[in-house]
Design a protein around this motif. Structure first.
Motif, PDB file in Angstrom:
ATOM      1  N   UNK A   1       0.838  -1.201   0.000  1.00  0.00           N
ATOM      2  CA  UNK A   1       0.000   0.000   0.000  1.00  0.00           C
ATOM      3  C   UNK A   1       0.874   1.251   0.000  1.00  0.00           C
ATOM      4  N   UNK A   2       1.870   1.286   0.864  1.00  0.00           N
ATOM      5  CA  UNK A   2       2.751   2.457   0.949  1.00  0.00           C
ATOM      6  C   UNK A   2       3.516   2.657  -0.355  1.00  0.00           C
ATOM      7  N   UNK A   3       4.025   1.561  -0.915  1.00  0.00           N
ATOM      8  CA  UNK A   3       4.792   1.657  -2.160  1.00  0.00           C
ATOM      9  C   UNK A   3       3.918   2.114  -3.318  1.00  0.00           C
ATOM     10  N   UNK A   4       2.719   1.558  -3.422  1.00  0.00           N
ATOM     11  CA  UNK A   4       1.821   1.917  -4.517  1.00  0.00           C
ATOM     12  C   UNK A   4       1.363   3.367  -4.393  1.00  0.00           C
ATOM     13  N   UNK A   5       1.072   3.781  -3.188  1.00  0.00           N
ATOM     14  CA  UNK A   5       0.623   5.166  -2.979  1.00  0.00           C
ATOM     15  C   UNK A   5       1.702   6.146  -3.417  1.00  0.00           C
TER      16      UNK A   5
ATOM     17  N   UNK B   1       4.160   5.615  -5.626  1.00  0.00           N
ATOM     18  CA  UNK B   1       4.339   5.575  -7.085  1.00  0.00           C
ATOM     19  C   UNK B   1       3.182   6.256  -7.817  1.00  0.00           C
ATOM     20  N   UNK B   2       1.967   6.021  -7.350  1.00  0.00           N
ATOM     21  CA  UNK B   2       0.796   6.558  -8.044  1.00  0.00           C
ATOM     22  C   UNK B   2       0.686   8.076  -7.902  1.00  0.00           C
ATOM     23  N   UNK B   3       1.300   8.621  -6.873  1.00  0.00           N
ATOM     24  CA  UNK B   3       1.238  10.072  -6.676  1.00  0.00           C
ATOM     25  C   UNK B   3       1.801  10.811  -7.879  1.00  0.00           C
ATOM     26  N   UNK B   4       2.784  10.235  -8.530  1.00  0.00           N
ATOM     27  CA  UNK B   4       3.394  10.902  -9.679  1.00  0.00           C
ATOM     28  C   UNK B   4       3.153  10.198 -10.999  1.00  0.00           C
ATOM     29  N   UNK B   5       2.174   9.313 -11.042  1.00  0.00           N
ATOM     30  CA  UNK B   5       1.948   8.515 -12.245  1.00  0.00           C
ATOM     31  C   UNK B   5       0.746   9.032 -13.033  1.00  0.00           C
ATOM     32  N   UNK B   6       0.941   9.262 -14.318  1.00  0.00           N
ATOM     33  CA  UNK B   6      -0.122   9.692 -15.217  1.00  0.00           C
ATOM     34  C   UNK B   6      -0.756   8.448 -15.837  1.00  0.00           C
ATOM     35  N   UNK B   7      -2.012   8.194 -15.506  1.00  0.00           N
ATOM     36  CA  UNK B   7      -2.699   6.992 -15.981  1.00  0.00           C
ATOM     37  C   UNK B   7      -3.545   7.244 -17.224  1.00  0.00           C
ATOM     38  N   UNK B   8      -3.306   8.343 -17.916  1.00  0.00           N
ATOM     39  CA  UNK B   8      -4.152   8.696 -19.058  1.00  0.00           C
ATOM     40  C   UNK B   8      -4.090   7.660 -20.179  1.00  0.00           C
TER      41      UNK B   8
END
Length: 334
Positions: A18-22, A24-31
């Motif tokens: 959870x900590x790792x994914x959070x 990474x996703x903070x700066x990830x563009x999922x468009x």
């Protein structure tokens, strides 16, 4: 690491992921995933996870479906975006699916950023579940958790369905463990075990059947609830068992199986269901997020598989059948 010990360490593995994914996703563009038709693929336990993930995307209003990796190997243009699931990132079929669909937006979820699948994708999210055993426990649940967080971000959800999952994991494992001695007696010497669920729980049932096969070598299969009522359950009797996930038609199915003398385990969020002579009920917390529910539901099946493995004298026994063409070789192991 042993199978039981990896099951037990899931609260920590899920907290770390959870900590790792959070982060990474903070700066990830999922468009690149924000496209008309999303496919979710994997093989083995990862395909079971894909069914759960696709159901969550559908629940959020997306056109999404789980597709077997081998069906994409021909390079057919079957989806506009593709999520590939593989714990180690080395499944040959899943890698081929991403490589054969270069025009789609591709995201991989693995525990190795240098794995072939991670390198074949446009985006990669790395798990932090630590070591896993065979059958998979932390790998499966961590993959679901990470995929669920991706689905939340893609949908613009502000509610976080996964922050509480690590703590819930410990609670549900403790509750389920209290029923294992009873289940060990009722499910002893089964000639076959069916696993049943609907929607996302069909993926949970598929994973449960795989765990039982791998851990105890008892023939097991997975069925959609309504499909099961149309004939497949006809072979079940006092020598078999059924594992059921759900709180709808599954409740009457559980009662019916007890009436015909077939031991059953019901994993449910429903109130008012009690153990019977042959029916064992494990009540679990309810989540509105179907991926979170899938994580919560699978813990009982993991423990049951371990119980049946111990009873068969197969505790932590390695697989008998090792295929030479299902994984991309790891150069570091050479």
């Amino acid at each position: 690491m042993s199978y039981r010990s990896t099951i037990a360490r899931q609260p920590q593995a899920l907290a770390d992921t959870y900590a790792a994914a959070r982060s990474q996703l903070a700066g990830m563009d999922l468009s690149i995933l924000d496209r008309p038709l999303i496919g979710v693929t994997g093989i083995g336990a990862s395909f079971a996870a894909a069914v759960v993930v696709a159901a969550q995307l559908q629940d959020g209003g997306r056109r999404a479906f789980a597709i077997r990796s081998v069906d994409m190997a021909g390079g057919l243009d079957l989806c506009d975006a593709l999520v590939g699931l593989s714990h180690r990132g080395r499944s040959v079929e899943t890698l081929a699916a991403l490589e054969k669909l270069p025009s789609a937006g591709r995201l991989a979820i693995t525990n190795d950023a240098a794995s072939p699948l991670a390198l074949a994708a446009d985006l990669h999210l790395k798990l932090d579940n630590g070591s896993d055993a065979t059958p998979s426990s932390t790998g499966y649940t961590a993959t679901l958790l990470a995929a669920g967080m991706i689905c939340e971000k893609l949908a613009g959800e502000t509610a976080d369905a996964f922050a509480a999952i690590p703590a819930l994991a410990g609670e549900v494992l403790a509750t389920a463990a209290g029923k294992m001695e009873r289940l060990g007696r009722l499910f002893a010497t089964r000639r076959a075990i069916d696993c049943v669920g609907a929607g996302a729980a069909m993926g949970t049932a598929d994973e449960a059947s795989l765990l039982i096969r791998e851990a105890s070598r008892i023939p097991a299969a997975a069925y959609d609830t309504r499909h099961y009522l149309h004939g497949p359950m006809e072979s079940m009797d006092g020598t078999t068992g059924v594992v059921i996930f759900g709180a709808g038609r599954e409740l009457e199915l559980a009662r019916h199986l007890e009436r015909i003398g077939c031991p059953a385990l019901l994993v449910t969020t429903a109130e008012g269901m009690e153990d019977g002579e042959l029916l064992t009920v494990i009540r679990v917390p309810a989540s509105r997020n179907v991926i979170a529910q899938g994580i919560i539901d699978i813990f009982a099946a993991q423990l049951l598989a371990a119980e049946l493995s111990d009873a068969a004298g197969l505790t932590d026994t390695k697989f008998r059948y090792r295929m030479s063409d299902t994984k991309v070789p790891d150069s570091k192991a050479a």
